[in-house]
Design an enzyme around this catalytic site. Structure first.
Site, PDB file in Angstrom:
ATOM      1  N   GLU A 216      52.547  14.249  32.364  1.00 62.32           N
ATOM      2  CA  GLU A 216      51.822  13.008  32.047  1.00 62.32           C
ATOM      3  C   GLU A 216      50.403  13.134  32.608  1.00 62.32           C
ATOM      4  O   GLU A 216      50.229  13.522  33.769  1.00 62.32           O
ATOM      5  CB  GLU A 216      52.553  11.829  32.702  1.00 62.32           C
ATOM      6  CG  GLU A 216      51.869  10.486  32.512  1.00 62.32           C
ATOM      7  CD  GLU A 216      52.616   9.353  33.244  1.00 62.32           C
ATOM      8  OE1 GLU A 216      53.638   9.622  33.916  1.00 62.32           O
ATOM      9  OE2 GLU A 216      52.135   8.212  33.156  1.00 62.32           O
TER      10      GLU A 216
ATOM     11  N   ASN B 280      49.163  11.871  27.303  1.00 70.57           N
ATOM     12  CA  ASN B 280      48.443  10.738  27.873  1.00 70.57           C
ATOM     13  C   ASN B 280      48.863   9.540  27.018  1.00 70.57           C
ATOM     14  O   ASN B 280      48.316   9.320  25.935  1.00 70.57           O
ATOM     15  CB  ASN B 280      46.926  10.936  27.821  1.00 70.57           C
ATOM     16  CG  ASN B 280      46.202   9.757  28.465  1.00 70.57           C
ATOM     17  OD1 ASN B 280      46.804   8.713  28.716  1.00 70.57           O
ATOM     18  ND2 ASN B 280      44.914   9.918  28.718  1.00 70.57           N
TER      19      ASN B 280
ATOM     20  N   ARG C  72      34.071   4.378  24.477  1.00 69.19           N
ATOM     21  CA  ARG C  72      34.885   3.414  25.210  1.00 69.19           C
ATOM     22  C   ARG C  72      34.544   3.420  26.698  1.00 69.19           C
ATOM     23  O   ARG C  72      34.751   4.431  27.379  1.00 69.19           O
ATOM     24  CB  ARG C  72      36.344   3.830  25.042  1.00 69.19           C
ATOM     25  CG  ARG C  72      37.320   2.997  25.793  1.00 69.19           C
ATOM     26  CD  ARG C  72      38.704   3.627  25.740  1.00 69.19           C
ATOM     27  NE  ARG C  72      39.651   2.734  26.390  1.00 69.19           N
ATOM     28  CZ  ARG C  72      40.900   3.068  26.671  1.00 69.19           C
ATOM     29  NH1 ARG C  72      41.356   4.273  26.351  1.00 69.19           N
ATOM     30  NH2 ARG C  72      41.690   2.220  27.272  1.00 69.19           N
TER      31      ARG C  72
ATOM     32  N   TYR D  33      35.674   5.954  31.635  1.00 72.18           N
ATOM     33  CA  TYR D  33      36.341   7.095  30.998  1.00 72.18           C
ATOM     34  C   TYR D  33      35.435   8.302  30.791  1.00 72.18           C
ATOM     35  O   TYR D  33      35.902   9.348  30.340  1.00 72.18           O
ATOM     36  CB  TYR D  33      36.945   6.655  29.652  1.00 72.18           C
ATOM     37  CG  TYR D  33      38.111   5.708  29.838  1.00 72.18           C
ATOM     38  CD1 TYR D  33      39.332   6.183  30.311  1.00 72.18           C
ATOM     39  CD2 TYR D  33      37.992   4.349  29.586  1.00 72.18           C
ATOM     40  CE1 TYR D  33      40.408   5.325  30.510  1.00 72.18           C
ATOM     41  CE2 TYR D  33      39.061   3.485  29.773  1.00 72.18           C
ATOM     42  CZ  TYR D  33      40.264   3.981  30.240  1.00 72.18           C
ATOM     43  OH  TYR D  33      41.321   3.129  30.437  1.00 72.18           O
TER      44      TYR D  33
ATOM     45  N   HIS E 125      46.528  11.188  32.943  1.00 72.29           N
ATOM     46  CA  HIS E 125      45.615  10.055  32.764  1.00 72.29           C
ATOM     47  C   HIS E 125      44.233  10.496  33.215  1.00 72.29           C
ATOM     48  O   HIS E 125      44.107  11.158  34.262  1.00 72.29           O
ATOM     49  CB  HIS E 125      46.043   8.846  33.608  1.00 72.29           C
ATOM     50  CG  HIS E 125      47.390   8.332  33.233  1.00 72.29           C
ATOM     51  ND1 HIS E 125      47.589   7.518  32.140  1.00 72.29           N
ATOM     52  CD2 HIS E 125      48.605   8.551  33.766  1.00 72.29           C
ATOM     53  CE1 HIS E 125      48.879   7.257  32.033  1.00 72.29           C
ATOM     54  NE2 HIS E 125      49.518   7.872  33.006  1.00 72.29           N
TER      55      HIS E 125
ATOM     56  N   ARG F 216      43.362   1.217  39.902  1.00 70.84           N
ATOM     57  CA  ARG F 216      42.852   0.239  38.936  1.00 70.84           C
ATOM     58  C   ARG F 216      43.688  -1.050  38.992  1.00 70.84           C
ATOM     59  O   ARG F 216      44.334  -1.320  39.992  1.00 70.84           O
ATOM     60  CB  ARG F 216      42.831   0.879  37.548  1.00 70.84           C
ATOM     61  CG  ARG F 216      41.898   2.113  37.496  1.00 70.84           C
ATOM     62  CD  ARG F 216      41.785   2.691  36.116  1.00 70.84           C
ATOM     63  NE  ARG F 216      41.214   1.728  35.183  1.00 70.84           N
ATOM     64  CZ  ARG F 216      41.253   1.855  33.850  1.00 70.84           C
ATOM     65  NH1 ARG F 216      41.825   2.918  33.318  1.00 70.84           N
ATOM     66  NH2 ARG F 216      40.711   0.945  33.070  1.00 70.84           N
TER      67      ARG F 216
ATOM     68  N   PRO G 133      47.055   5.178  22.252  1.00 70.89           N
ATOM     69  CA  PRO G 133      46.081   4.285  21.637  1.00 70.89           C
ATOM     70  C   PRO G 133      44.733   4.223  22.355  1.00 70.89           C
ATOM     71  O   PRO G 133      44.670   4.272  23.587  1.00 70.89           O
ATOM     72  CB  PRO G 133      46.771   2.912  21.696  1.00 70.89           C
ATOM     73  CG  PRO G 133      47.828   3.056  22.726  1.00 70.89           C
ATOM     74  CD  PRO G 133      48.264   4.479  22.678  1.00 70.89           C
ATOM     75  N   ASN G 134      43.711   4.107  21.545  1.00 66.53           N
ATOM     76  CA  ASN G 134      42.311   3.931  21.989  1.00 66.53           C
ATOM     77  C   ASN G 134      41.674   5.193  22.549  1.00 66.53           C
ATOM     78  O   ASN G 134      40.472   5.204  22.818  1.00 66.53           O
ATOM     79  CB  ASN G 134      42.180   2.774  23.016  1.00 66.53           C
ATOM     80  CG  ASN G 134      42.600   1.452  22.413  1.00 66.53           C
ATOM     81  OD1 ASN G 134      42.112   1.089  21.352  1.00 66.53           O
ATOM     82  ND2 ASN G 134      43.517   0.749  23.059  1.00 66.53           N
TER      83      ASN G 134
ATOM     84  N   ALA H 233      47.750   3.053  27.057  1.00 66.16           N
ATOM     85  CA  ALA H 233      48.327   1.754  27.428  1.00 66.16           C
ATOM     86  C   ALA H 233      49.845   1.727  27.298  1.00 66.16           C
ATOM     87  O   ALA H 233      50.520   0.960  27.996  1.00 66.16           O
ATOM     88  CB  ALA H 233      47.703   0.649  26.580  1.00 66.16           C
TER      89      ALA H 233
END
Ligand code: DQA
Length: 148
Positions: A99, A75, A19, A24, A101, A108, A11-12, A78
């Site tokens: 995975e 990825n 964003r 990012y 990111h 973070r 998502p997003n 969230a």
């Protein structure tokens, strides 16, 4: 036959570019897709790149990967931090998972430090921006060529 890699985005991530660019970066998801497809060609991989805002759709795509793909790059965005369903689906998929990111989730907020996906991943790349996707493809090409 070319090894088939399913690249999934949660998502997003469709909002990349707009964003929080200070976090990012300015690349869009289309830019990352173009990079993956060109790196896939270099490595002799076939790459199918997808994004969904829906947890269930990601779970269904992971289920359908069995027999149709050789490895998954994900990825989970969230959902990394919340989704037992994606963890379970990846475990059942029975193929190497990397995975990715864009950001260093460990540097973070605390709620980003744990990922449910990491326990079922062959490897995790985080904090390197879009190049992390490229590195995931390189790692999988190497791993799948050894397995073949
Ligand atoms: C992300 C990190 C997640 O914590 C966040 O929710 C995202 C993107 C990354 O690529 O850095 O949406 O997965």
């Amino acid at each position: 036959m070319a090894k088939r890699i399913l690249v999934l985005n949660g998502p997003n991530l469709n909002m990349l570019g707009l964003r929080e660019p200070e976090t990012y970066g300015s690349d869009t998801l289309a830019d990352i897709e173009a990079m993956c497809s060109s790196e896939g060609k270099n490595l002799g991989l076939s790459v199918d790149f997808r994004q969904s805002n829906l947890e269930g759709e990601l779970v269904t795509w992971i289920q359908q990967a069995r027999g149709n793909f050789d490895a998954i790059v994900i990825n989970p965005a969230a959902y990394s931090h919340t989704s037992v369903a994606i963890h379970d689906a990846l475990r059942i998929a029975d193929m190497p998972v990397v995975e990715v990111h864009l950001t260093n989730i460990h540097a973070r907020e605390r709620f980003r430090h744990h990922s449910y996906v990491s326990a079922v991943a062959a490897g995790v790349i985080c904090g390197l921006g879009p190049v992390g996707y490229k590195l995931a493809l390189v790692a999988l090409a190497e791993r799948l060529s050894k397995a073949a």
